[in-house]
Design an enzyme around this catalytic site. Structure first.
Site: not given
Length: 387
Positions: A151, A154, A297, A356
């Site tokens: 992404h 990110e 991420h 994450e």
């Protein structure tokens, strides 16, 4: 650093001279047939850069200058003008800075120059033609893959991954302990594959604004509602969310995601694997026999590790070690499909994790870099240990 071999030189001798594990020197010189060194042949020595004087080198190695000059075949100096080797004792990649594709490319060059046993190859290209670079480290039979910046906003995941690689490599050439782990053992056990930036076009868009290329310049502004603020853009340059592109119940995401056309985020495309970046990542997995994949991420300080009950038995023990080392929460199932990790688990019934990093609102601020790095370092090393 490169030197010229003299008669009788061996990799073992260079290992003693320069204080570098012999296997790393051998792997930095795979072009040398069967390890046979010929006089005058150029030999790469990892863990060194260049400096200008004998005195500086002697100080670095804690040796008298005259003793250093007498080392046969260690280096050639012509009238004192050829630069001399300097041991790498500090990071060679940038940290806690905006990290676009140009920064990545410069840091990869620094890595390859200082640690030539790292293998580099291009696994594909982005929509705008930027190379998707894979770095490989190690000689072990267990293949582990990690990636960042699926992404666009990110992009801090790429900066963190490159910092992890940098510290790992320096510990390897020093045969040092890194955060309680003797990492040279992992070099023999694991072959590590890393794609630091899956979505370079998107990262450049977030950090640098619209590209010069048309029609892409007009298209991204239109997709972004006319705004030139791309800080919330997650997709690739065509407005497709690359982590919703994989054929793991893709049709569910396609049906329920609000965007039905290219968008800054969440549009899974008109079919699976339409985007060159997603195709390249799928092809890499299909040809690499990975035992485990870890996709980085942001944000949430969570590790997702199960998919549709297809994850293997050993996945739980691994995620527990990762969670303990990082302080992150392990979560087995979430209501999500079509991701890279989902597809990997579905296809091979092997361990796959989405990590994450950090906490807050994307894009995470660079003020979090130091804390995120420390959490990620523990997780990174725990992953190698559990291979």
């Amino acid at each position: 650093m490169h030197i010229q071999a003299w008669p009788g030189d061996t990799f073992e001798k260079y290992g003693r001279w320069f204080g570098v594990p012999t296997e790393l020197i051998m792997d930095a010189n795979l072009h040398v047939e069967k390890g046979r060194l010929c006089p005058g042949q150029t030999v790469a020595i990892p863990g060194y850069d260049m400096m200008d004087t004998w005195e500086a080198l002697a100080s670095c190695l804690s040796l008298p200058v005259e003793a250093l000059r007498r080392l046969p075949g260690a280096m050639a100096v012509i009238n004192g003008t050829v630069p001399l080797p300097k041991r790498i004792i500090s990071p060679v990649v940038r940290r806690a800075q905006p990290y676009d594709f140009a920064a990545l490319a410069e840091d990869i060059e620094a890595i390859i120059r200082c640690y030539p046993f790292v293998r580099r190859r291009t696994i594909g290209h982005s929509v705008l033609g930027l190379p998707l670079v894979e770095l490989q480290i190690g000689r072990g039979p267990v293949r582990i893959h990690m990636n960042g910046s699926f992404h666009a906003n990110e992009w801090i995941t790429t900066a963190v991954l490159m910092a992890l690689i940098d510290d790992y490599l320096r510990a390897l050439v020093d045969d040092a302990v890194l955060a309680g782990h003797r990492v040279l053992e992992y070099y023999h056990k694991v072959t590590l594959s890393i794609v630091p930036m899956v979505n370079p076009d998107g990262v450049n868009l977030v950090l640098n604004g619209p590209p010069e290329e048309e029609t892409y310049r007009n298209d991204v502004v239109r997709i972004n509602g006319g705004s030139l603020d791309f800080s919330q853009w997650k997709a690739n340059i065509r407005g497709v969310d690359l982590n919703n592109q994989f054929p793991a119940r893709w049709e569910i995401e396609q049906a329920r995601k609000p965007p039905k056309a290219p968008a800054p985020r969440d549009f899974p495309g008109f079919a699976p694997l339409t985007e060159p970046e997603a195709k390249a990542m799928a092809a890499l997995a299909e040809t690499s026999d990975f035992a485990m994949v870890v996709a980085f991420h942001t944000q949430g300080k969570e590790i997702y590790w199960g998919y549709e009950g297809l994850e293997p038995f050993e996945a739980e023990a691994t995620v527990k070690a990762m969670a303990e080392a990082s302080g992150y929460k392990a979560i087995r199932y979430i209501d999500s499909h079509a991701g890279y990790r989902d597809w990997f688990i579905q296809m091979w019934k092997r361990r796959g994790y989405t990590v994450e990093l950090g906490e807050g609102v994307n894009p995470l601020p660079l003020s979090q870099f130091a804390q995120i790095y420390q959490e990620a370092l523990g997780l990174f090393l725990a992953t190698l240990k559990m291979a």
